[in-house]
Motif scaffolding. Structure first.
Motif, PDB file in Angstrom:
ATOM      1  N   LYS A 105       0.780  -1.340   0.039  1.00 13.10           N
ATOM      2  CA  LYS A 105      -0.012  -0.185   0.052  1.00 13.10           C
ATOM      3  C   LYS A 105       0.864   1.236   0.149  1.00 13.10           C
ATOM      4  CE  LYS A 105      -3.804  -2.163   2.434  1.00 13.10           C
ATOM      5  NZ  LYS A 105      -4.868  -1.947   3.567  1.00 13.10           N
ATOM      6  N   THR A 106       2.127   0.960  -0.068  1.00  9.17           N
ATOM      7  CA  THR A 106       3.182   2.233   0.032  1.00  9.17           C
ATOM      8  C   THR A 106       3.411   2.560  -1.473  1.00  9.17           C
ATOM      9  OG1 THR A 106       3.816   1.400   2.157  1.00  9.17           O
ATOM     10  CG2 THR A 106       5.300   2.985   0.886  1.00  9.17           C
ATOM     11  N   GLU A 107       3.386   3.923  -1.888  1.00  7.17           N
ATOM     12  CA  GLU A 107       4.114   4.377  -3.025  1.00  7.17           C
ATOM     13  C   GLU A 107       5.387   4.611  -2.916  1.00  7.17           C
ATOM     14  OE1 GLU A 107       3.388   8.531  -5.072  1.00  7.17           O
ATOM     15  OE2 GLU A 107       1.506   7.569  -5.079  1.00  7.17           O
ATOM     16  N   GLU A 108       6.222   4.525  -3.883  1.00  9.98           N
ATOM     17  CA  GLU A 108       7.514   4.605  -3.961  1.00  9.98           C
ATOM     18  C   GLU A 108       7.852   5.504  -5.231  1.00  9.98           C
ATOM     19  OE1 GLU A 108       9.910   0.910  -4.442  1.00  9.98           O
ATOM     20  OE2 GLU A 108       7.816  -0.312  -4.018  1.00  9.98           O
ATOM     21  N   ILE A 109       9.037   6.403  -4.874  1.00  5.20           N
ATOM     22  CA  ILE A 109       9.500   7.318  -6.040  1.00  5.20           C
ATOM     23  C   ILE A 109      10.973   6.805  -6.394  1.00  5.20           C
ATOM     24  CG2 ILE A 109      10.353   9.455  -6.491  1.00  5.20           C
ATOM     25  CD1 ILE A 109       8.050  10.689  -4.486  1.00  5.20           C
ATOM     26  N   ILE A 110      10.940   6.362  -7.804  1.00  6.45           N
ATOM     27  CA  ILE A 110      12.180   6.182  -8.301  1.00  6.45           C
ATOM     28  C   ILE A 110      12.648   7.641  -8.978  1.00  6.45           C
ATOM     29  CG2 ILE A 110      13.547   4.697  -9.850  1.00  6.45           C
ATOM     30  CD1 ILE A 110      11.214   2.408  -9.602  1.00  6.45           C
ATOM     31  N   GLU A 111      13.605   8.089  -8.498  1.00  4.01           N
ATOM     32  CA  GLU A 111      14.336   9.102  -8.926  1.00  4.01           C
ATOM     33  C   GLU A 111      15.138   8.851 -10.207  1.00  4.01           C
ATOM     34  OE1 GLU A 111      16.679  11.092  -5.844  1.00  4.01           O
ATOM     35  OE2 GLU A 111      14.768  11.972  -4.874  1.00  4.01           O
ATOM     36  N   ALA A 112      15.013   9.708 -11.281  1.00  4.57           N
ATOM     37  CA  ALA A 112      15.683   9.611 -12.490  1.00  4.57           C
ATOM     38  C   ALA A 112      15.980  10.806 -13.370  1.00  4.57           C
ATOM     39  CB  ALA A 112      14.679   8.564 -13.287  1.00  4.57           C
ATOM     40  N   ASP A 113      16.976  10.735 -13.929  1.00  2.00           N
ATOM     41  CA  ASP A 113      17.426  11.685 -14.901  1.00  2.00           C
ATOM     42  C   ASP A 113      16.686  11.669 -16.253  1.00  2.00           C
ATOM     43  OD1 ASP A 113      20.090  12.991 -13.497  1.00  2.00           O
ATOM     44  OD2 ASP A 113      20.094  10.733 -13.354  1.00  2.00           O
ATOM     45  N   LEU A 114      16.179  10.463 -16.693  1.00  3.27           N
ATOM     46  CA  LEU A 114      15.505  10.220 -17.757  1.00  3.27           C
ATOM     47  C   LEU A 114      14.355   9.075 -17.513  1.00  3.27           C
ATOM     48  CD1 LEU A 114      15.085  11.036 -20.718  1.00  3.27           C
ATOM     49  CD2 LEU A 114      16.220   9.082 -21.332  1.00  3.27           C
ATOM     50  N   VAL A 115      13.167   9.555 -17.920  1.00  4.38           N
ATOM     51  CA  VAL A 115      11.837   8.474 -17.883  1.00  4.38           C
ATOM     52  C   VAL A 115      11.630   8.271 -19.320  1.00  4.38           C
ATOM     53  CG1 VAL A 115       9.716   7.977 -17.000  1.00  4.38           C
ATOM     54  CG2 VAL A 115      11.364   9.077 -15.387  1.00  4.38           C
ATOM     55  N   VAL A 116      11.675   6.718 -19.718  1.00  5.05           N
ATOM     56  CA  VAL A 116      11.077   6.544 -20.988  1.00  5.05           C
ATOM     57  C   VAL A 116       9.746   5.608 -20.855  1.00  5.05           C
ATOM     58  CG1 VAL A 116      11.685   5.247 -23.166  1.00  5.05           C
ATOM     59  CG2 VAL A 116      13.454   6.564 -21.818  1.00  5.05           C
ATOM     60  N   ASP A 117       8.795   6.236 -21.437  1.00  5.33           N
ATOM     61  CA  ASP A 117       7.441   5.482 -21.451  1.00  5.33           C
ATOM     62  C   ASP A 117       7.449   4.424 -22.647  1.00  5.33           C
ATOM     63  OD1 ASP A 117       4.898   4.673 -21.410  1.00  5.33           O
ATOM     64  OD2 ASP A 117       3.908   6.590 -21.837  1.00  5.33           O
ATOM     65  N   ALA A 118       7.611   3.139 -22.057  1.00  4.05           N
ATOM     66  CA  ALA A 118       7.351   1.974 -23.189  1.00  4.05           C
ATOM     67  C   ALA A 118       6.230   1.076 -22.833  1.00  4.05           C
ATOM     68  CB  ALA A 118       8.663   1.468 -23.366  1.00  4.05           C
ATOM     69  N   THR A 119       5.206   1.650 -22.368  1.00  5.63           N
ATOM     70  CA  THR A 119       3.903   1.189 -21.892  1.00  5.63           C
ATOM     71  C   THR A 119       3.014   0.623 -22.759  1.00  5.63           C
ATOM     72  OG1 THR A 119       2.982   3.028 -21.107  1.00  5.63           O
ATOM     73  CG2 THR A 119       4.156   1.863 -19.526  1.00  5.63           C
ATOM     74  N   GLY A 120       3.353   0.889 -24.089  1.00  5.04           N
ATOM     75  CA  GLY A 120       2.351   0.480 -25.266  1.00  5.04           C
ATOM     76  C   GLY A 120       1.299   1.263 -25.670  1.00  5.04           C
ATOM     77  N   ARG A 121       0.238   0.756 -26.039  1.00  2.57           N
ATOM     78  CA  ARG A 121      -0.977   1.468 -26.542  1.00  2.57           C
ATOM     79  C   ARG A 121      -1.682   2.128 -25.341  1.00  2.57           C
ATOM     80  NH1 ARG A 121      -4.260   0.539 -31.194  1.00  2.57           N
ATOM     81  NH2 ARG A 121      -6.376   1.442 -30.957  1.00  2.57           N
ATOM     82  N   GLY A 122      -1.703   1.523 -24.449  1.00  2.00           N
ATOM     83  CA  GLY A 122      -2.404   2.151 -23.062  1.00  2.00           C
ATOM     84  C   GLY A 122      -1.465   3.237 -22.372  1.00  2.00           C
ATOM     85  N   SER A 123      -0.628   3.766 -22.863  1.00  2.00           N
ATOM     86  CA  SER A 123       0.170   4.706 -22.543  1.00  2.00           C
ATOM     87  C   SER A 123      -0.558   5.776 -21.490  1.00  2.00           C
ATOM     88  CB  SER A 123       1.161   5.172 -23.449  1.00  2.00           C
ATOM     89  OG  SER A 123       1.707   6.680 -22.845  1.00  2.00           O
ATOM     90  N   ARG A 124      -0.071   6.199 -20.321  1.00  2.00           N
ATOM     91  CA  ARG A 124      -0.661   7.427 -19.795  1.00  2.00           C
ATOM     92  C   ARG A 124      -0.189   8.676 -19.813  1.00  2.00           C
ATOM     93  NH1 ARG A 124      -5.635   6.901 -17.468  1.00  2.00           N
ATOM     94  NH2 ARG A 124      -5.029   7.926 -15.477  1.00  2.00           N
ATOM     95  N   THR A 125       0.764   8.929 -20.814  1.00  2.00           N
ATOM     96  CA  THR A 125       1.605   9.967 -20.874  1.00  2.00           C
ATOM     97  C   THR A 125       0.783  11.095 -21.377  1.00  2.00           C
ATOM     98  OG1 THR A 125       3.727   8.850 -21.410  1.00  2.00           O
ATOM     99  CG2 THR A 125       3.400  11.020 -22.374  1.00  2.00           C
ATOM    100  N   PRO A 126      -0.281  11.030 -22.393  1.00  2.00           N
ATOM    101  CA  PRO A 126      -1.050  12.073 -22.937  1.00  2.00           C
ATOM    102  C   PRO A 126      -1.998  12.713 -21.526  1.00  2.00           C
ATOM    103  CG  PRO A 126      -1.189  10.332 -24.326  1.00  2.00           C
ATOM    104  CD  PRO A 126      -0.375   9.611 -23.121  1.00  2.00           C
ATOM    105  N   VAL A 127      -2.357  11.622 -20.591  1.00  2.00           N
ATOM    106  CA  VAL A 127      -3.188  12.112 -19.375  1.00  2.00           C
ATOM    107  C   VAL A 127      -2.054  12.865 -18.444  1.00  2.00           C
ATOM    108  CG1 VAL A 127      -4.497  11.278 -17.442  1.00  2.00           C
ATOM    109  CG2 VAL A 127      -4.818  10.227 -19.786  1.00  2.00           C
ATOM    110  N   TRP A 128      -0.903  12.241 -18.452  1.00  2.00           N
ATOM    111  CA  TRP A 128       0.017  12.972 -17.464  1.00  2.00           C
ATOM    112  C   TRP A 128       0.327  14.420 -17.887  1.00  2.00           C
ATOM    113  CZ3 TRP A 128       3.451   7.738 -17.408  1.00  2.00           C
ATOM    114  CH2 TRP A 128       2.793   6.833 -16.612  1.00  2.00           C
ATOM    115  N   LEU A 129       0.493  14.463 -19.210  1.00  2.00           N
ATOM    116  CA  LEU A 129       0.827  15.791 -19.652  1.00  2.00           C
ATOM    117  C   LEU A 129      -0.100  16.814 -19.388  1.00  2.00           C
ATOM    118  CD1 LEU A 129       2.220  14.683 -23.337  1.00  2.00           C
ATOM    119  CD2 LEU A 129       3.862  15.773 -21.438  1.00  2.00           C
TER     120      LEU A 129
END
Length: 476
Positions: free
Chosen positions: A163-187
């Motif tokens: 039930k605990t959310e984690e944050i993975i810190e990164a210099d670059l995040v690459v969305d390769a989640t496929g057709r169901g990508s949430r990037t448009p919503v996140w933007l």
């Protein structure tokens, strides 16, 4: 390339596109983490969250070349482990518009490999890279950004059962989640515009089943595949090829509501309805080893990130998360590989890549050709809605003449498949000598030979699995 000191890239999604991305990122970052909902490491079979892995998946010749560049020796590794390899134009038997194309070796490797097996081999290579870490069985919740939302600084994830959310810190995040990508919503949540989306409803359903030939039977002969391309006169087709494990993999499909079924008897009837009877005749001497499995693909989809004028730093998108092609043309995995090559070009300086520059190059170098080819063919079907510009109509007419000429001339067929395999551009068919060849040979219509059925006789004493489709064999 030297790593940035203490740098990290995070890849969201561990399927083919994510693995290719991780491979190039590993040369530019000290650590690469691949986050996925599934168990990845050691998985050789169908994954729960990758339903399309039960279907036929093809890697075009360009994809094979890129895969080999990124993972030297992997092609021979696949062959050594039982994957048949042929030539797309020379050992694949192709039917289009109801006639058979000439076969001529064109130097286009065609691997017969099951999707889970291909993915496993690529994943094993990625896993062997010391600075790559797999973060399995984690849901991807969203992005972490700077206060002004101008830069992505990591990903928010949650382990299954936690039930605990984690944050993975990164210099670059690459969305390769496929057709169901949430990037448009996140933007949109971050105050950016969503990318324009281009869709075409093709209402495609395909069904896949695996078989084993009866002893002494080899209806394929020297060929490694028998493929029929759907066309407006018959909105049904198939890909049927030899794969690892001594199996045959058959995927048959129908467009615009004309769909195959998973009922065994009805599936055989469907196969018998195809223009060429080769596949049906093979199945009479091949025992099913599993049950038919269906997959629905309603629309093609392209997200035009390259048209945006603002995009947060520290975020890129790749593979099906950018563009989902009609899977019939087997472009998706190859374009995912090309996306990785484009990404690599934007990592060369060691600085964080500029997303809009990346997306513009991605469109030009990885996506445009495959997308336009898909559109040209999809729009030959009257039921597919879309803008049939003069350019599209001319391309369709030239495509038809090329296919007709290819029934008479192996050199035309080889040139046509070099384009289909993304090794050359469609403009290559316009070279004066080749274009004249196409125009001249197509004047006479399909060759008589191409309209004759392919004949194969079973060896004496070998009994068929069924004499007619009314006799339904049981899956093993």
């Amino acid at each position: 390339m030297s790593h940035n000191a203490g740098s990290r890239a995070v890849v969201l999604g561990g399927s083919i596109a994510g693995l290719f991305a991780a491979r190039v990122l590993a040369d530019a970052y000290d650590e690469v983490r691949i986050v996925d909902r599934d168990v990845l490491v050691g998985t050789k079979g169908v994954r729960r969250f990758c339903p399309q892995s039960q279907q036929a998946n093809g890697l075009q010749a360009k994809g094979v070349h890129v895969m080999e560049e990124l993972f030297p020796g992997i092609t021979q590794e696949l062959v050594d482990n039982g994957a048949p390899i042929g030539d797309l134009a020379g050992t694949c038997r192709w039917y289009t518009q109801g006639y058979r194309l000439k076969q001529e070796t064109a130097g286009l490797p065609a691997l017969g490999v099951l999707r889970p097996v291909l993915e496993w081999h690529i994943r094993e290579r990625v896993q062997a890279i010391p600075n790559v870490v797999f973060v399995e069985q984690h849901d991807i919740l969203g992005l972490e950004t700077t206060a002004d939302r101008s830069r992505v600084t990591g990903a928010r994830v949650q382990a299954h059962g936690s039930k605990t959310e984690e944050i993975i810190e990164a210099d670059l995040v690459v969305d390769a989640t496929g057709r169901g990508s949430r990037t448009p919503v996140w933007l949109e949540q971050l105050g950016y515009a969503k990318p324009e989306e281009e869709r075409k409803k093709i209402d495609l359903v395909y069904v896949t089943q695996h078989y084993k030939l009866r002893p002494g039977c080899d209806p394929f002969g020297k060929d490694t595949a028998i493929n029929q391309i759907a066309h407006p006169g018959l909105q049904r087709g198939n890909v049927f090829f030899k794969v690892d494990g001594g199996l045959l993999e058959l995927t048959t499909y129908g467009l615009l509501g004309d769909h195959p079924t998973t009922d065994q008897t009805e599936l055989y009837q469907w196969i018998k309805s195809l223009g060429a009877k080769d596949v049906y005749e093979v199945l009479r001497y091949a025992d099913p080893v599993d049950a038919p499995v269906a997959f629905r693909f309603p629309t093609t989809l392209r997200r035009h990130y390259q048209k945006l004028d603002r995009f947060p730093l520290g975020l890129l998108v790749t593979g099906d998360a950018v563009t989902c092609f009609n899977p019939v043309y087997a472009q998706g995995m190859t374009v995912a590989a090309l996306c990785a090559i484009t990404m690599r070009e934007h990592l060369h300086s060691g600085a964080t890549p500029l997303p809009l520059d990346y997306f513009r190059d991605l469109a030009k170098d990885a996506i445009d050709q495959a997308w336009e080819m898909t559109n040209t063919i999809d729009l030959t079907f009257p039921g597919v809605k879309g803008d049939r510009t003069r350019q599209v109509r001319m391309a369709q007419k030239f495509l038809k003449r090329t296919q007709i000429a290819a029934t008479r001339d192996g050199k035309v067929a080889a040139a046509y498949f070099r384009v289909a395999a993304l090794m050359e551009t469609p403009e290559s068919l316009m070279r004066p000598g080749l274009m004249l060849r196409i125009l001249f040979k197509s004047m006479f219509g399909p060759s008589k030979e191409s309209l004759r059925p392919h004949v194969w006789q079973a060896p004496p004493g070998v009994e068929p699995v069924f004499a007619d489709v009314t006799e339904m064999p049981r899956a093993a």
